[in-house]
Design a protein around this motif. Structure first.
Motif, PDB file in Angstrom:
ATOM      1  N   ALA A   1      23.761  36.389 135.339  1.00 43.39           N
ATOM      2  CA  ALA A   1      24.132  36.081 136.716  1.00 43.39           C
ATOM      3  C   ALA A   1      25.097  34.910 136.753  1.00 43.39           C
ATOM      4  O   ALA A   1      26.102  34.954 137.462  1.00 43.39           O
ATOM      5  CB  ALA A   1      22.887  35.785 137.546  1.00 43.39           C
ATOM      6  N   GLY A   2      24.799  33.840 135.996  1.00 43.23           N
ATOM      7  CA  GLY A   2      25.696  32.707 135.969  1.00 43.23           C
ATOM      8  C   GLY A   2      24.930  31.400 135.942  1.00 43.23           C
ATOM      9  O   GLY A   2      23.800  31.335 135.457  1.00 43.23           O
ATOM     10  N   ALA A   3      25.573  30.357 136.485  1.00 45.36           N
ATOM     11  CA  ALA A   3      24.965  29.027 136.545  1.00 45.36           C
ATOM     12  C   ALA A   3      24.818  28.636 138.014  1.00 45.36           C
ATOM     13  O   ALA A   3      25.636  29.017 138.854  1.00 45.36           O
ATOM     14  CB  ALA A   3      25.838  28.016 135.811  1.00 45.36           C
ATOM     15  N   PHE A   4      23.771  27.872 138.277  1.00 43.12           N
ATOM     16  CA  PHE A   4      23.456  27.484 139.642  1.00 43.12           C
ATOM     17  C   PHE A   4      23.040  26.014 139.652  1.00 43.12           C
ATOM     18  O   PHE A   4      22.466  25.513 138.683  1.00 43.12           O
ATOM     19  CB  PHE A   4      22.307  28.343 140.199  1.00 43.12           C
ATOM     20  N   ARG A   5      23.328  25.345 140.754  1.00 43.56           N
ATOM     21  CA  ARG A   5      22.981  23.930 140.892  1.00 43.56           C
ATOM     22  C   ARG A   5      22.187  23.732 142.174  1.00 43.56           C
ATOM     23  O   ARG A   5      22.492  24.332 143.212  1.00 43.56           O
ATOM     24  CB  ARG A   5      24.257  23.079 140.950  1.00 43.56           C
ATOM     25  N   SER A   6      21.182  22.882 142.087  1.00 45.75           N
ATOM     26  CA  SER A   6      20.425  22.483 143.269  1.00 45.75           C
ATOM     27  C   SER A   6      20.564  20.976 143.437  1.00 45.75           C
ATOM     28  O   SER A   6      20.484  20.227 142.459  1.00 45.75           O
ATOM     29  CB  SER A   6      18.943  22.850 143.114  1.00 45.75           C
ATOM     30  N   ASP A   7      20.731  20.532 144.668  1.00 50.15           N
ATOM     31  CA  ASP A   7      20.792  19.097 144.955  1.00 50.15           C
ATOM     32  C   ASP A   7      19.622  18.645 145.805  1.00 50.15           C
ATOM     33  O   ASP A   7      19.648  17.546 146.370  1.00 50.15           O
ATOM     34  CB  ASP A   7      22.127  18.764 145.647  1.00 50.15           C
ATOM     35  N   ASP A   8      18.597  19.483 145.890  1.00 43.73           N
ATOM     36  CA  ASP A   8      17.423  19.085 146.673  1.00 43.73           C
ATOM     37  C   ASP A   8      16.123  19.408 145.932  1.00 43.73           C
ATOM     38  O   ASP A   8      15.140  19.804 146.543  1.00 43.73           O
ATOM     39  CB  ASP A   8      17.454  19.761 148.050  1.00 43.73           C
TER      40      ASP A   8
ATOM     41  N   VAL B   1      26.051  28.463 143.688  1.00 46.16           N
ATOM     42  CA  VAL B   1      26.662  28.995 142.475  1.00 46.16           C
ATOM     43  C   VAL B   1      27.539  27.917 141.851  1.00 46.16           C
ATOM     44  O   VAL B   1      28.276  27.219 142.555  1.00 46.16           O
ATOM     45  CB  VAL B   1      27.497  30.249 142.823  1.00 46.16           C
ATOM     46  N   ALA B   2      27.459  27.764 140.541  1.00 47.06           N
ATOM     47  CA  ALA B   2      28.230  26.735 139.829  1.00 47.06           C
ATOM     48  C   ALA B   2      29.035  27.411 138.722  1.00 47.06           C
ATOM     49  O   ALA B   2      28.819  27.167 137.527  1.00 47.06           O
ATOM     50  CB  ALA B   2      27.282  25.679 139.263  1.00 47.06           C
ATOM     51  N   THR B   3      29.931  28.277 139.142  1.00 49.04           N
ATOM     52  CA  THR B   3      30.667  29.084 138.162  1.00 49.04           C
ATOM     53  C   THR B   3      32.176  29.059 138.378  1.00 49.04           C
ATOM     54  O   THR B   3      32.883  29.899 137.813  1.00 49.04           O
ATOM     55  CB  THR B   3      30.206  30.556 138.234  1.00 49.04           C
ATOM     56  N   GLY B   4      32.672  28.138 139.184  1.00 41.69           N
ATOM     57  CA  GLY B   4      34.106  28.137 139.475  1.00 41.69           C
ATOM     58  C   GLY B   4      34.942  28.095 138.198  1.00 41.69           C
ATOM     59  O   GLY B   4      34.708  27.282 137.316  1.00 41.69           O
ATOM     60  N   GLY B   5      35.902  28.981 138.100  1.00 43.42           N
ATOM     61  CA  GLY B   5      36.803  28.986 136.941  1.00 43.42           C
ATOM     62  C   GLY B   5      36.340  29.848 135.789  1.00 43.42           C
ATOM     63  O   GLY B   5      37.110  30.089 134.856  1.00 43.42           O
ATOM     64  N   LEU B   6      35.079  30.311 135.823  1.00 42.62           N
ATOM     65  CA  LEU B   6      34.626  31.191 134.732  1.00 42.62           C
ATOM     66  C   LEU B   6      35.294  32.558 134.875  1.00 42.62           C
ATOM     67  O   LEU B   6      35.530  33.045 135.985  1.00 42.62           O
ATOM     68  CB  LEU B   6      33.104  31.374 134.758  1.00 42.62           C
TER      69      LEU B   6
END
Lengths: 98, 371
Positions: free
Chosen positions: B181-188, B195-200
Motif C-alpha cells: 500500500a505504501g507509507a503513512f504518517r500519523s501526527d496524533d 499518505v506519505a508517498t510523495g515522489g514514489l
C-alpha cells in the motif's frame, strides 16, 4: 472424563505430555469439549477455533471413533465411545510438509 | 562490559544470540517455541529484559509471547486481534474485493518510554495497540479505514504492516509502512493517518505515481533526525527529508536497487546499509555474491562490503526485518539470511563473521545493546 489428544505443538503450548482429560456438563459436543479445554488451558484460546467460537481453524481436523467429525457442526453430539472415555477425541493438524 | 543480544526469529523458532562488547564470541540460545514461525522478536527500550515475540503457524494461528527476564522464560499473552467494526474489503491480487482477515503479526514495536505499551503491525494490514503488556489489543482503526484502504492490495508476502516507527522528538508522530500500500504518517498518536508517498514511483502500477499501491519493503530512521527517512522499496532505494511528504531516489551506483531490509548506522545518520537483491523474480544476490552496500552520504554513493561474506555461489535472500544495528561505540551491523546464517560486523560493516550458520530461514533480527 473425555480424553482429548492434541497435536504436539498444542501439547507443548498447554504444558501437557499426554491426553488432556476434561469433564463437561450437559451434552458432550465438540463445542462443550472445546470450552472445557480452553477453560482448563486458556493459552489454547484461538488456536483450535477462532476467538468468536465459530467453526474451527481451517488446517485442523477432529476425529473420533474412526470418524471424521470436522464437518459436523460444533454442537453435534460426540460418539458414545468418546463420551464414555473409551476413545479419545483427536485434534489433528492437517498433514503438510515444512 | 556492555553486551549485545540478537533476537532472531526464524521459520522454526526463536534464537537469542549473545556476546560481550567485543562481539567476537557468540552464544546461541534456542530454539524457543520450536517448530513455530517466529515472525518477530523485539525488546523494549524502556526495559531491556522485556521481550515480545510473535509466534505463528497456519495450523494454530497467532500467539504473542512476552518475557520479563530477557528470554529465559516466556508467557503467552493476548492473541485476540479483532478489527474494529465491520472490516469490509481490500483488493486482492487481481484487483477484486477481498474480505479483511486477520492472519498474523509481522511487527511488534514496544513504546520507547511506556513499558506496558506495545504496537503490533498485522496482516491483513492494520495497527493494534496494547497498553497492558500485550494482554489486550485494540485496533487503531483510523489507519485501516483510511479513505484509500479499500484499494490496498497485498504483496507476495501478504497485505502486511511491517514497519512501525515512532518519532523520538514528537510522541504523537508515528510512521507505518504496508506492502503493497505504501507509507503513512500519523501526527496524533495513531488515530488519523495521511499518505506519505510523495515522489514514489512504481512501474507495476497502472499509474506509476499513484498515492497508494507502492510496495514499500522497509523504512528506517535515525533517532536524531526523525524527519529523515530511508526506504527500500520493491525497486528503488529512496530518502525523504520532510517526514515522508516527498521522496527522492538515492539508488545511485547500487548493482540492483531491489532488496528488502534497510538500516541506519547508530551514530551516523547519513550512513545507510542495504543488501541488493538481483530482482523481484529471483530473490537472490547479483552474481551469487552476498554484498552489503553502505552509503556514508545518505545514498547515491554506495560501497560494497564483502570481507567475510560469500562471494560465489550464494543464493540466499535477506528478508525485510532481518537487519539491525547495535549502539556500541563502534556500531555493529547484523543480518540473517534465508539460508539460516546470521552475519555480524563489529566494525560498521567493514568485515563480517558468520556467528550462526545453520539456523532455519531467518525471518527477523533485532539487536539489543545491554549495559
Amino acid at each position: 472424563m473425555i480424553r482429548v489428544e492434541l497435536p504436539t505443538h498444542l501439547r507443548n503450548l498447554a504444558g501437557v505430555s499426554g491426553p488432556v482429560r476434561v469433564e463437561v456438563t450437559g451434552p458432550a459436543t465438540l463445542v462443550s469439549v472445546l470450552e472445557a479445554l480452553e477453560e482448563a488451558h486458556p493459552v489454547l484460546r484461538g488456536t483450535i477455533r477462532p476467538h468468536d467460537g465459530e467453526g474451527r481453524r481451517p488446517l485442523l481436523r477432529f476425529y473420533a471413533g474412526r470418524r471424521d467429525l470436522s464437518h459436523e457442526t460444533l454442537d453435534h453430539p460426540l460418539p458414545a465411545e468418546v463420551v464414555s472415555g473409551g476413545e479419545p477425541l483427536l485434534v489433528v493438524g492437517a498433514i503438510a510438509g515444512g | 562490559m556492555a553486551q549485545v543480544r540478537l533476537l532472531v526469529g526464524t521459520r522454526k523458532g526463536a534464537f537469542l544470540l549473545t556476546s560481550d562488547g567485543t562481539r567476537r564470541d557468540w552464544k546461541v540460545d534456542g530454539p524457543h517455541f520450536a517448530g513455530w514461525e517466529i515472525m518477530h522478536v523485539q525488546g523494549s527500550s524502556a526495559d531491556s529484559d522485556r521481550l515480545y515475540a510473535s509466534q505463528w503457524t497456519d495450523w494454530f494461528g497467532q500467539l504473542v509471547q512476552r518475557s520479563d527476564d530477557g528470554g529465559r522464560s516466556w508467557e503467552a499473552v493476548g492473541n485476540e486481534f479483532r478489527y474494529d467494526g465491520v472490516p469490509g474489503t481490500h483488493q486482492w491480487y487481481d484487483g477484486t474485493p477481498h474480505p479483511w482477515e486477520f492472519k498474523r503479526v509481522w511487527r511488534l514495536a514496544p513504546h520507547p518510554g511506556e513499558r506496558d505499551t506495545v504496537y503490533a503491525g498485522v496482516e491483513d494490514a492494520a495497527l493494534f495497540r496494547s497498553m497492558d503488556g500485550g494482554v489486550g489489543w485494540t485496533e487503531l482503526s483510523g489507519l485501516r479505514t483510511h479513505s484509500t484502504g479499500s484499494t490496498w492490495a497485498p504483496g507476495a508476502g501478504g497485505l502486511c504492516l511491517h514497519t512501525i516507527l515512532m518519532d523520538p522528538a514528537n510522541p504523537l508522530r508515528m510512521y507505518v509502512a504496508i506492502s503493497a500500500a505504501g507509507a503513512f504518517r500519523s501526527d496524533d498518536g495513531g488515530e488519523r493517518w495521511e499518505v506519505a508517498t510523495g515522489g514514489l514511483r512504481s512501474d507495476f502500477l497502472p499509474d506509476p505515481d499513484a498515492r497508494v499501491g507502492h510496495c514499500v519493503h522497509k523504512v528506517a530512521m535515525h533517532p536524531s533526525r526523525p524527519d529523515t527517512l530511508f526506504m527500500q522499496k520493491h525497486w528503488h532505494v529512496c530518502r525523504s527529508d520532510d517526514a515522508g511528504a516527498h521522496w527522492t531516489k538515492v539508488s545511485g551506483n547500487l548493482p540492483s536497487d531491489f532488496g528488502f531490509p534497510i538500516a541506519v548506522h547508530a551514530h551516523e545518520p547519513e550512513t545507510v546499509y542495504v543488501v541488493p537483491i538481483l530482482s523481484d523474480s529471483v530473490h537472490y544476490p547479483p552474481e551469487g555474491r552476498l554484498r552489503v552496500y553502505r552509503s556514508r552520504s545518505g545514498g547515491n554513493e554506495w560501497e560494497p562490503l564483502t570481507r567475510g561474506l560469500p562471494q560465489q555461489d550464494c543464493y540466499v535472500n535477506i528478508l525485510r526485518d532481518a537487519m539491525a544495528v547495535d549502539s556500541l561505540e563502534r556500531c555493529g551491523v547484523y543480518f540473517g539470511t534465508t539460508g539460516g546464517q546470521v552475519y555480524a560486523s563489529a566494525d560498521e560493516g567493514d568485515s563480517w563473521t558468520a556467528v550462526a550458520e545453520h539456523l532455519p530461514p531467518v525471518l527477523s533480527l533485532e539487536a539489543q545493546t545491554l549495559p
